[in-house]
Design an enzyme around this catalytic site. Structure first.
Site, PDB file in Angstrom:
ATOM      1  N   GLU A   1     -12.578  -1.705  18.047  1.00 62.66           N
ATOM      2  CA  GLU A   1     -13.595  -1.666  16.984  1.00 62.66           C
ATOM      3  C   GLU A   1     -14.765  -2.564  17.368  1.00 62.66           C
ATOM      4  O   GLU A   1     -14.547  -3.711  17.744  1.00 62.66           O
ATOM      5  CB  GLU A   1     -12.982  -2.115  15.654  1.00 62.66           C
ATOM      6  CG  GLU A   1     -11.950  -1.117  15.159  1.00 62.66           C
ATOM      7  CD  GLU A   1     -11.430  -1.405  13.746  1.00 62.66           C
ATOM      8  OE1 GLU A   1     -12.062  -2.182  13.014  1.00 62.66           O
ATOM      9  OE2 GLU A   1     -10.389  -0.851  13.398  1.00 62.66           O
TER      10      GLU A   1
ATOM     11  N   HIS B   1     -13.815   1.266   9.228  1.00 58.52           N
ATOM     12  CA  HIS B   1     -13.022   0.175   8.633  1.00 58.52           C
ATOM     13  C   HIS B   1     -13.650  -0.265   7.303  1.00 58.52           C
ATOM     14  O   HIS B   1     -13.874  -1.459   7.065  1.00 58.52           O
ATOM     15  CB  HIS B   1     -12.914  -1.016   9.597  1.00 58.52           C
ATOM     16  CG  HIS B   1     -11.664  -1.813   9.386  1.00 58.52           C
ATOM     17  ND1 HIS B   1     -10.979  -2.437  10.394  1.00 58.52           N
ATOM     18  CD2 HIS B   1     -10.970  -2.098   8.246  1.00 58.52           C
ATOM     19  CE1 HIS B   1      -9.923  -3.067   9.903  1.00 58.52           C
ATOM     20  NE2 HIS B   1      -9.895  -2.880   8.593  1.00 58.52           N
TER      21      HIS B   1
ATOM     22  N   THR C   1      -4.809   4.169   8.144  1.00 57.99           N
ATOM     23  CA  THR C   1      -5.720   3.141   7.597  1.00 57.99           C
ATOM     24  C   THR C   1      -5.156   1.753   7.880  1.00 57.99           C
ATOM     25  O   THR C   1      -5.601   0.783   7.280  1.00 57.99           O
ATOM     26  CB  THR C   1      -5.885   3.301   6.067  1.00 57.99           C
ATOM     27  OG1 THR C   1      -4.578   3.283   5.476  1.00 57.99           O
ATOM     28  CG2 THR C   1      -6.606   4.583   5.702  1.00 57.99           C
ATOM     29  N   SER C   2      -4.157   1.668   8.802  1.00 54.16           N
ATOM     30  CA  SER C   2      -3.524   0.351   9.015  1.00 54.16           C
ATOM     31  C   SER C   2      -4.275  -0.415  10.109  1.00 54.16           C
ATOM     32  O   SER C   2      -5.180  -1.197   9.800  1.00 54.16           O
ATOM     33  CB  SER C   2      -2.042   0.516   9.332  1.00 54.16           C
ATOM     34  OG  SER C   2      -1.838   1.193  10.562  1.00 54.16           O
TER      35      SER C   2
ATOM     36  N   ILE D   1       0.840  -1.204   0.000  1.00 54.98           N
ATOM     37  CA  ILE D   1       0.000   0.000   0.000  1.00 54.98           C
ATOM     38  C   ILE D   1       0.871   1.248   0.000  1.00 54.98           C
ATOM     39  O   ILE D   1       0.638   2.187  -0.778  1.00 54.98           O
ATOM     40  CB  ILE D   1      -0.959  -0.011   1.218  1.00 54.98           C
ATOM     41  CG1 ILE D   1      -1.910  -1.213   1.123  1.00 54.98           C
ATOM     42  CG2 ILE D   1      -1.762   1.285   1.286  1.00 54.98           C
ATOM     43  CD1 ILE D   1      -2.739  -1.464   2.370  1.00 54.98           C
TER      44      ILE D   1
END
Ligand code: NAD
Length: 332
Positions: free
Chosen positions: A257, A276, A226-227, A146
């Site tokens: 989460e 997510h 965003t990891s 990424i």
């Protein structure tokens, strides 16, 4: 299988096996489904720990629909002679586009401008200055699949200067494509107008972006994660936003989460947060489902999988030591 997946992958698995779908939060349902399972496919919510593995005496393969596998106990799987596979690259483009969206949205104050417009405050348009991305410096933490693609996109799309920090040596062709320079973590913090995090969650990256690291960022930096949530200290991010050290924070992932309702970042005007969902695109879901199905079917058919997490040779050795039949046909 812990929750369903795109029909492209379901179809492939269905041709070769019976599918049982269990709710990833329902341990009793997982235990019941695991009893006869040859394979388990899991997405982000389905934790595969040593206990789940102990419920599945016939299990040959655990397959991660996605990239981060921090919720799978890989050493415990290896110790039982179970292959773990995943889908690297299946959602790389999706994450890159998500990061760019957050970089743009935060630079132009999208969150606050959208709220003000909804509230009827049209005059807000002149209340704050946004900024251009063109020519600014992007620091990428973790120059893997990424990170590299983000670097290329930032250089070619926005003429950005790209810095990166990684623990492994410089992949020269990738550096060239992104015009990227390898720097220390501290230098990256000091020089970057934008920082985007792309490391896996492990012992070396948990709280990598902590209070001390945040104290070193360039004033006005925009931080994007965003990891995995635990890589960042969210309380410290809230304080850095309050102190105007950070211009904005974008995240697709959270320490816990789903995040609790009193989360220190949710609802702030200087953040862009998504649940997510970066990889939840038509293409990403199709790629992940197809790749995960292929990984499972390979192992069940005795073929060495293309994307193993643990080493197939090591898995085979453990199986032999435990007196289990081999997973893979000998190469001809
Ligand atoms: P990758 O394995 O290709 O790249 C990770 C890079 O991080 C590697 O180059 C590695 O050397 C580097 N790294 C590891 N530890 C480090 C450390 N301590 N300091 C600096 N660099 C370090 O992985 P990828 O495909 O680029 O994905 C990166 C992560 O993004 C995944 O592990 C996953 O957790 C996350 N991810 C999130 C989503 C989402 O939906 N938000 C989707 C895909 C991936």
């Amino acid at each position: 299988m812990l929750t369903g997946m795109d029909e492209a992958g379901m179809r492939l698995v269905r041709e070769a096996a019976e599918i049982v779908v269990a709710d990833p939060k329902d341990r009793a349902a997982i235990e019941a489904a695991a009893r006869d399972a040859d394979a388990i496919i899991t997405r982000t919510a389905g934790k595969i720990d040593a206990e789940v593995l102990s419920w599945a005496p016939k299990l040959k393969v655990v397959a991660r629909h996605g990239v981060g596998f921090d919720h799978i106990d890989v050493p415990a799987a290896t110790a039982r002679g179970i292959q773990v596979v995943y889908t690297p690259g299946a959602n790389t483009q999706d994450v890159v586009e998500h990061v760019i969206a957050m970089m743009i949205g935060l630079s132009k104050h999208f969150p606050i401008m959208m709220k003000e417009l909804e509230a009827g405050n049209y005059a807000a348009r002149t209340s704050m200055r946004g900024r251009e991305i063109l020519g600014r410096t992007l620091g990428i933490v973790g120059f893997g699949r990424i990170g590299k693609r983000l670097g290329e996109t930032a250089k070619h799309g926005f003429g950005m200067q790209v810095l990166y920090h990684d623990i492994i040596g410089p992949p020269e062709d990738a550096e060239l494509r992104a015009g990227a320079t390898r720097v220390s973590f501290d230098e990256l913090l000091r020089q970057s107008d934008y920082i985007s995090i792309h490391v896996p969650l492990d012992g070396s990256t948990r709280r990598l972006m902590n209070r001390a690291a945040l104290a070193n960022v360039k004033e006005g930096c925009i931080l994007i994660n965003t990891s995995r949530g635990p890589v960042v200290d969210e309380e410290a991010v809230a304080d850095a936003l309050d102190a105007r050290l950070l211009w904005g924070y974008g995240a697709d992932v959270f320490d816990v989460e789903p995040p609790p309702p009193n989360h220190p970042l949710i609802g702030r005007p200087d953040v862009m947060l998504t649940p997510h969902s970066a990889a939840q695109t038509e293409e990403g879901l199709r790629n992940m489902a197809t790749m995960v199905a292929e990984g499972v079917l390979d192992v069940l058919a005795g073929r060495v999988p293309e994307h193993p997490v643990n080493d197939p040779v090591e898995v085979e050795k453990v199986r032999s030591g435990l007196g289990l039949p081999p997973l893979y046909r000998p190469a001809r």
